[in-house]
Design a protein around this motif. Structure first.
Motif, PDB file in Angstrom:
ATOM      1  N   UNK A 215      -1.517  15.166 -10.542  1.00 52.26           N
ATOM      2  CA  UNK A 215      -1.705  14.741 -10.168  1.00 52.26           C
ATOM      3  C   UNK A 215      -2.237  13.452  -9.645  1.00 52.26           C
ATOM      4  N   UNK A 216      -2.252  13.072  -8.217  1.00 55.38           N
ATOM      5  CA  UNK A 216      -2.542  11.995  -8.340  1.00 55.38           C
ATOM      6  C   UNK A 216      -3.630  11.640  -8.278  1.00 55.38           C
ATOM      7  N   UNK A 217      -4.675  11.130  -8.854  1.00 57.49           N
ATOM      8  CA  UNK A 217      -6.087  11.577  -8.988  1.00 57.49           C
ATOM      9  C   UNK A 217      -7.097  10.342  -8.756  1.00 57.49           C
ATOM     10  N   UNK A 218      -6.860  10.675  -7.600  1.00 52.89           N
ATOM     11  CA  UNK A 218      -7.672   9.846  -5.919  1.00 52.89           C
ATOM     12  C   UNK A 218      -9.074   9.504  -5.834  1.00 52.89           C
ATOM     13  N   UNK A 219      -9.929   9.465  -6.250  1.00 52.98           N
ATOM     14  CA  UNK A 219     -11.555  10.479  -5.753  1.00 52.98           C
ATOM     15  C   UNK A 219     -11.528  11.428  -4.889  1.00 52.98           C
ATOM     16  N   UNK A 220     -13.458  11.473  -4.795  1.00 54.75           N
ATOM     17  CA  UNK A 220     -13.073  12.685  -3.844  1.00 54.75           C
ATOM     18  C   UNK A 220     -13.443  12.041  -2.147  1.00 54.75           C
ATOM     19  N   UNK A 221     -13.172  11.096  -2.271  1.00 55.82           N
ATOM     20  CA  UNK A 221     -13.616   9.721  -1.392  1.00 55.82           C
ATOM     21  C   UNK A 221     -12.265   9.170  -0.616  1.00 55.82           C
ATOM     22  N   UNK A 222     -11.962   9.210  -1.662  1.00 60.83           N
ATOM     23  CA  UNK A 222     -10.294   7.782  -1.487  1.00 60.83           C
ATOM     24  C   UNK A 222      -9.266   8.594  -0.540  1.00 60.83           C
ATOM     25  N   UNK A 223      -8.493   7.816   1.001  1.00 64.44           N
ATOM     26  CA  UNK A 223      -7.737   7.929   1.233  1.00 64.44           C
ATOM     27  C   UNK A 223      -6.720   6.762   1.581  1.00 64.44           C
ATOM     28  N   UNK A 224      -5.340   7.258   1.302  1.00 69.24           N
ATOM     29  CA  UNK A 224      -4.841   6.020   1.128  1.00 69.24           C
ATOM     30  C   UNK A 224      -4.107   5.673   2.729  1.00 69.24           C
ATOM     31  N   UNK A 225      -4.101   4.341   2.414  1.00 70.64           N
ATOM     32  CA  UNK A 225      -4.271   3.962   4.426  1.00 70.64           C
ATOM     33  C   UNK A 225      -2.663   2.890   4.724  1.00 70.64           C
ATOM     34  N   UNK A 226      -2.135   2.749   5.239  1.00 72.25           N
ATOM     35  CA  UNK A 226      -1.119   1.638   5.588  1.00 72.25           C
ATOM     36  C   UNK A 226      -2.388   1.427   7.111  1.00 72.25           C
ATOM     37  N   UNK A 227      -2.389  -0.175   6.996  1.00 70.59           N
ATOM     38  CA  UNK A 227      -3.616  -0.760   7.913  1.00 70.59           C
ATOM     39  C   UNK A 227      -2.470  -1.477   8.777  1.00 70.59           C
ATOM     40  N   UNK A 228      -2.701  -0.947  10.211  1.00 73.44           N
ATOM     41  CA  UNK A 228      -1.480  -1.825  10.838  1.00 73.44           C
ATOM     42  C   UNK A 228      -3.429  -2.747  11.844  1.00 73.44           C
ATOM     43  N   UNK A 229      -2.280  -4.217  11.223  1.00 71.94           N
ATOM     44  CA  UNK A 229      -3.689  -5.343  11.863  1.00 71.94           C
ATOM     45  C   UNK A 229      -2.382  -6.494  13.436  1.00 71.94           C
ATOM     46  N   UNK A 230      -1.645  -5.656  13.644  1.00 68.16           N
ATOM     47  CA  UNK A 230      -0.422  -6.526  14.356  1.00 68.16           C
ATOM     48  C   UNK A 230      -1.134  -5.403  15.895  1.00 68.16           C
ATOM     49  N   UNK A 231      -0.087  -5.491  16.738  1.00 68.99           N
ATOM     50  CA  UNK A 231      -0.085  -3.720  17.798  1.00 68.99           C
ATOM     51  C   UNK A 231       1.262  -2.948  17.160  1.00 68.99           C
ATOM     52  N   UNK A 232       1.165  -2.477  17.673  1.00 68.99           N
ATOM     53  CA  UNK A 232       1.822  -1.016  17.247  1.00 68.99           C
ATOM     54  C   UNK A 232       3.026  -1.429  17.225  1.00 68.99           C
ATOM     55  N   UNK A 233       3.848  -0.724  16.059  1.00 70.53           N
ATOM     56  CA  UNK A 233       5.606  -1.065  16.372  1.00 70.53           C
ATOM     57  C   UNK A 233       5.661  -0.356  14.864  1.00 70.53           C
ATOM     58  N   UNK A 234       7.288  -0.021  14.416  1.00 72.93           N
ATOM     59  CA  UNK A 234       7.764   0.746  13.506  1.00 72.93           C
ATOM     60  C   UNK A 234       7.243  -0.472  12.434  1.00 72.93           C
ATOM     61  N   UNK A 235       6.772   0.849  11.167  1.00 69.40           N
ATOM     62  CA  UNK A 235       6.555   0.319   9.887  1.00 69.40           C
ATOM     63  C   UNK A 235       7.510   0.931   8.547  1.00 69.40           C
ATOM     64  N   UNK A 236       7.784   0.158   7.771  1.00 67.48           N
ATOM     65  CA  UNK A 236       8.143   1.259   6.263  1.00 67.48           C
ATOM     66  C   UNK A 236       6.983   0.929   5.123  1.00 67.48           C
ATOM     67  N   UNK A 237       6.865   1.623   4.915  1.00 65.62           N
ATOM     68  CA  UNK A 237       6.225   1.740   3.851  1.00 65.62           C
ATOM     69  C   UNK A 237       6.804   2.386   2.318  1.00 65.62           C
ATOM     70  N   UNK A 238       7.045   1.824   1.503  1.00 65.35           N
ATOM     71  CA  UNK A 238       7.481   2.990  -0.322  1.00 65.35           C
ATOM     72  C   UNK A 238       6.495   3.011  -1.358  1.00 65.35           C
ATOM     73  N   UNK A 239       7.505   3.790  -1.691  1.00 67.35           N
ATOM     74  CA  UNK A 239       5.988   4.631  -2.415  1.00 67.35           C
ATOM     75  C   UNK A 239       7.330   4.708  -3.545  1.00 67.35           C
ATOM     76  N   UNK A 240       6.665   4.275  -5.441  1.00 64.04           N
ATOM     77  CA  UNK A 240       7.726   4.087  -5.909  1.00 64.04           C
ATOM     78  C   UNK A 240       6.906   5.128  -6.659  1.00 64.04           C
ATOM     79  N   UNK A 241       7.540   5.515  -7.679  1.00 62.88           N
ATOM     80  CA  UNK A 241       7.153   6.874  -8.721  1.00 62.88           C
ATOM     81  C   UNK A 241       7.681   6.636 -10.148  1.00 62.88           C
ATOM     82  N   UNK A 242       6.478   6.558 -10.964  1.00 59.02           N
ATOM     83  CA  UNK A 242       7.262   6.214 -12.262  1.00 59.02           C
ATOM     84  C   UNK A 242       7.255   6.482 -13.087  1.00 59.02           C
ATOM     85  N   UNK A 243       7.152   7.875 -14.574  1.00 57.48           N
ATOM     86  CA  UNK A 243       5.732   8.302 -14.942  1.00 57.48           C
ATOM     87  C   UNK A 243       6.571   9.175 -16.485  1.00 57.48           C
ATOM     88  N   UNK A 244       6.353  10.314 -16.520  1.00 57.69           N
ATOM     89  CA  UNK A 244       7.355  11.381 -17.656  1.00 57.69           C
ATOM     90  C   UNK A 244       6.684  11.894 -16.916  1.00 57.69           C
TER      91      UNK A 244
END
Lengths: 145, 145, 145
Positions: free
Chosen positions: A116-145
């Motif tokens: 499990x992703x151990x984010x805390x009770x109130x933690x949410x992960x955000x992409x924060x758009x700081x420019x105007x609306x447009x197409x964005x890419x977020x890469x999630x890279x997972x590593x482990x056993x």
């Protein structure tokens, strides 16, 4: 040893905007089969950041207001006068977006424990758009056993 | 499973200064032979940060101006009066440098996919000197398969 | 390939407060047996951050003052009026804590080389309490060979 790389294409609507991507990251973590490791969440942009905070609408408005105070969208930026023209092909002036991005950052690393992703009770992960609306890419890279 | 650790010694010239280290990180990634994984880029200092932004000279000046507004170099800092003397051996007062560093950060993690560091079109990785010019060390740690 | 996940329970006393957790992270690194890799240090909270800076008391006071200037604890936040009530169960208003957290961040990644956490001479890893004193959890995730 397991690796999984997943790219999310996100259409933002306006700036600033906090887009909650926690469920996408959680799904990627589940799909990876990683029991113990972590997820690196990375924005491929210089005017859209990755941050973790609480998803409470009134709070998101507070944070947007703070960013506007630190680097006002109608402030004066050399990037808007001269540099912007050649680097961003005539899009809307975004000196403030870059300055705000400098204070937020492009990545966060989130641990995975017992599958499990151990984010805390109130933690949410955000992409924060700081420019105007447009197409964005977020890469999630997972590593482990 | 591959690991490579590479340390870059960088002589900065002044503060603030944005030093573009993207090519060094890219070379380290290539040398590591990692196909899928990521690079952790880490500054070993408390007054020099790692950040990702666009390398456009007018914008860099805007960002320097914003940092100066948030924590002015001529502001009053207790660190400059008392603590600085013993902790930094008589170097120039740098309370503002530490305060600015707190807002930027010491590390970023950048994914590697199919053998390439997948920074976006405008993303460049910077060592951000916030103190005066001096010798700095950046550690790039590569991990993956 | 080695992994170790360790959770530290920390009781903070007040906000703001900088709690130096460097020794805990170093012990976790030693215990993991990782020779080359890194430690991800992660706060499971939205009002307590992970940052690296110098542990000099006068400087910590300077940084607390800067955070107070950027997002004053007695400022006006919509989160305090409305949202706070349902999201934080009546605890003390903490809009400023969330705003400050946005600028600091939840994680840092620190390289391990030849069995040692290679923080620089002045670098100390802090849990930064931005709310009032309470129980906190920091997860240190170690990965490497």
């Amino acid at each position: 040893m397991k690796f999984l790389s997943q790219t999310f294409n996100i259409r933002t609507e306006k700036g600033p905007q906090f887009i909650d991507i926690t469920d996408s990251v959680r799904n990627a973590a589940a799909k990876s089969g990683v029991s113990n490791g972590f997820a690196v969440v990375f924005s491929r942009h210089t005017t859209a950041a990755i941050r973790i905070n609480e998803n409470e609408p009134a709070l998101l408005a507070d944070m947007e207001r703070m960013l506007e105070q630190i680097a006002p969208s109608r402030g004066e930026y050399e990037h808007n006068v001269f540099g912007h023209a050649f680097s961003n092909n005539g899009e809307r002036p975004n000196g403030h977006s870059h300055c705000q991005h400098l204070l937020l950052g492009a990545s966060e690393a989130v641990p995975i424990v017992d599958g499990s992703l151990i984010v805390g009770a109130w933690q949410r992960i955000f992409l924060v758009e700081l420019d105007h609306g447009r197409d964005r890419e977020v890469v999630v890279q997972l590593v482990g056993e």
